[in-house]
Design an enzyme around this catalytic site. Structure first.
Site, short mmCIF file in Angstrom:
data_model
loop_
_atom_site.label_atom_id
_atom_site.label_comp_id
_atom_site.label_asym_id
_atom_site.label_seq_id
_atom_site.Cartn_x
_atom_site.Cartn_y
_atom_site.Cartn_z
N HIS A 205 -0.53 7.12 -1.81
CA HIS A 205 -0.03 5.76 -2.04
C HIS A 205 -1.02 4.67 -1.67
O HIS A 205 -0.77 3.51 -1.92
CB HIS A 205 1.27 5.53 -1.27
CG HIS A 205 1.05 5.36 0.20
ND1 HIS A 205 0.86 6.42 1.04
CD2 HIS A 205 0.94 4.25 0.96
CE1 HIS A 205 0.66 5.97 2.27
NE2 HIS A 205 0.70 4.66 2.26
C1 UD1 Z 1 3.22 -0.05 2.81
C2 UD1 Z 1 2.25 -0.27 3.97
C3 UD1 Z 1 1.46 1.02 4.20
C4 UD1 Z 1 2.38 2.20 4.38
C5 UD1 Z 1 3.27 2.29 3.15
C6 UD1 Z 1 4.21 3.46 3.20
C7 UD1 Z 1 1.33 -2.53 4.21
C8 UD1 Z 1 0.12 -3.36 4.04
N1 UD1 Z 1 1.28 -1.31 3.67
O1 UD1 Z 1 2.44 0.12 1.63
O2 UD1 Z 1 0.68 0.86 5.38
O3 UD1 Z 1 1.62 3.37 4.54
O4 UD1 Z 1 4.02 1.08 3.07
O5 UD1 Z 1 4.88 3.57 1.98
O6 UD1 Z 1 2.29 -2.97 4.82
N2 UD1 Z 1 7.94 -0.73 -3.98
C9 UD1 Z 1 9.13 -0.40 -4.55
N3 UD1 Z 1 10.20 -0.17 -3.73
C10 UD1 Z 1 10.10 -0.25 -2.38
C11 UD1 Z 1 8.88 -0.60 -1.80
C12 UD1 Z 1 7.79 -0.81 -2.61
O7 UD1 Z 1 9.27 -0.31 -5.76
O8 UD1 Z 1 11.12 -0.01 -1.70
C13 UD1 Z 1 6.76 -0.95 -4.84
C14 UD1 Z 1 6.58 -2.37 -5.29
O9 UD1 Z 1 6.08 -2.34 -6.57
C15 UD1 Z 1 5.50 -2.88 -4.35
C16 UD1 Z 1 4.68 -1.64 -4.09
O10 UD1 Z 1 5.61 -0.55 -4.14
O11 UD1 Z 1 4.77 -3.92 -4.88
C17 UD1 Z 1 3.96 -1.66 -2.77
O12 UD1 Z 1 4.88 -1.90 -1.70
P1 UD1 Z 1 4.35 -2.60 -0.34
O13 UD1 Z 1 5.42 -2.65 0.67
O14 UD1 Z 1 3.65 -3.87 -0.67
O15 UD1 Z 1 3.21 -1.64 0.16
P2 UD1 Z 1 3.09 -0.05 0.19
O16 UD1 Z 1 2.05 0.33 -0.79
O17 UD1 Z 1 4.40 0.64 0.12
#
Ligand code: UD1
Length: 367
Positions: A205
């Protein structure tokens, strides 16, 4: 002592579970739980509350996904009135996600002491958003709880006073050990028609791995090879799914006989899958620690790790992103020559140690 604990993203929930339990076991704590809503899909959030029997958050800030600046700012904006209202004796944050630094900043600006659990880890790679979150959170924390000796050395180098830091072990491992028996009852391995020790589990991820089509393609081509001999279970993170779709790799992987792509998997089912895997491939931080304790060989698809003890003592190998290195690491892992030692203090009692130290610290401050 009133303490507000913060969780926001998937890797926070297992850490908070161990701490919530330790606070609940001690009469002197009045504990509040805030969920920022950084992760909000049922499979990324609620399923962990169910599996870990976590208390319902007292407050959910419901921030959702956005750019780093917008997400961090929104968390700060919504967390500030919570701290003003609750007037806690301390705010506790875990790990290295955007929710960690956002709530940490709010607390210290309101002059509420900040406690950071999982402090001191450093990848020395400032292109990782988590590295920035770790550095900044540690710089403003009043109490820093550390999982491995490298973390203490890093904090000392950064000039953090010794009395603020405590090597206490690993709350994520507390939760793993507390749930192993329950996880053993999961039928996940059978449901996916896998045989113990004869399959691989993959998670991916990190933006550095999945956002660039060329890098994602190199990882996928290594997978094409591995799945010829060993079935690969791949629970796909929402960010990764989007990128696999855009690059056409999703359909390609789905057609391969050895690949099993799934939605993100809940805590207990995933713990069962990892425990019985022949090898785990990952770019996650927490999974490097969990496989170390489970004694399952782990290949980390990154050029660095902030958790060096998992390589020095545990089952982890850093293999980077070059398909040839990934395949060589895979062969080594399958040969059974991976050493295994469980790091000191990763014994299931880190949460208790932390709660005792916080209680003592608070008594001394209020005396
Ligand atoms: C975040 C953390 C990372 C952790 C990871 C675990 C930061 C900078 N990063 O990254 O350290 O290892 O979580 O998963 O805080 N999305 C969904 N549903 C959700 C959550 C996310 O669809 O419930 C999608 C969205 O398109 C979003 C993308 O995933 O834009 C990224 O989510 P985000 O929380 O920004 O960061 P992660 O890549 O999950």
């Amino acid at each position: 002592m009133k303490i507000v604990s913060v969780c926001g993203a998937r890797p926070n929930f297992m850490k908070i579970a161990a701490l919530a339990r330790a606070f609940a076991a001690r009469l002197e704590f009045e504990a509040r739980l805030v969920h920022t809503g950084q992760h909000y899909d049922a499979s990324m959030s609620q399923s962990f509350f169910d599996d870990l029997a976590l208390p319902r958050p007292d407050i959910n800030l419901e921030v959702g996904s956005a750019s780093h600046a917008v997400q961090t700012a929104l968390i700060m904006q919504r967390f500030e009135p919570v701290v003003q209202e609750e007037r806690p004796d301390a705010v506790l944050v875990v790990g290295d996600v955007n929710s960690t630094i956002a709530c940490g900043l709010v607390a210290v600006k309101l002059q509420v002491p900040l406690i950071h659990v999982e402090a001191g880890l450093r990848s020395f790679d400032r292109t990782m958003p988590e590295e920035i979150n770790r550095l900044l959170t540690d710089a403003i924390s009043d109490l820093l709880f550390v999982t491995e000796p490298s973390g203490i050395a890093n904090l000392q180098r950064e000039g953090i006073p010794a009395e603020k830091m405590h090597l206490v072990g690993n709350v994520m491992i507390d939760t793993l050990l507390a749930h192993r028996e329950l996880a053993a009852r999961s039928d996940m391995v059978g449901r996916l028609e896998l045989t113990r020790g004869e399959y691989a589990v993959l998670t991916l991820h990190r933006p550095a791995n999945v956002d660039d089509p060329a890098t994602l393609g190199r990882i996928c081509s290594a997978l094409e090879e591995i799945q010829r001999t060993t079935p690969v279970v791949f629970p796909v993170h929402p960010r990764t799914r989007g990128n696999l779709e855009r690059t056409g790799w999703l359909a390609r992987l789905q057609q391969l006989r050895g690949m099993r792509l799934t939605e993100p998997i809940g805590y207990l089912d995933f713990l069962k899958l990892m425990s019985e895997a022949g090898v785990v491939l990952t770019d996650s931080g927490g999974i490097q620690e969990e496989t170390t304790v489970l004694g399952v060989p782990c290949l980390t698809l990154r050029e660095n790790t902030e958790r060096p003890i998992t390589i020095e003592q545990g089952t982890n190998q850093l293999v980077g992103l070059d398909p040839a290195r990934i395949l060589a690491g895979f062969q080594r892992a399958r040969s059974g020559q991976v050493p295994r030692r469980v790091p000191e203090l990763w014994d299931g009692h880190a949460g208790s140690r932390i709660a005792d130290i916080i209680a003592r610290w608070h008594r001394e401050r209020s005396a």
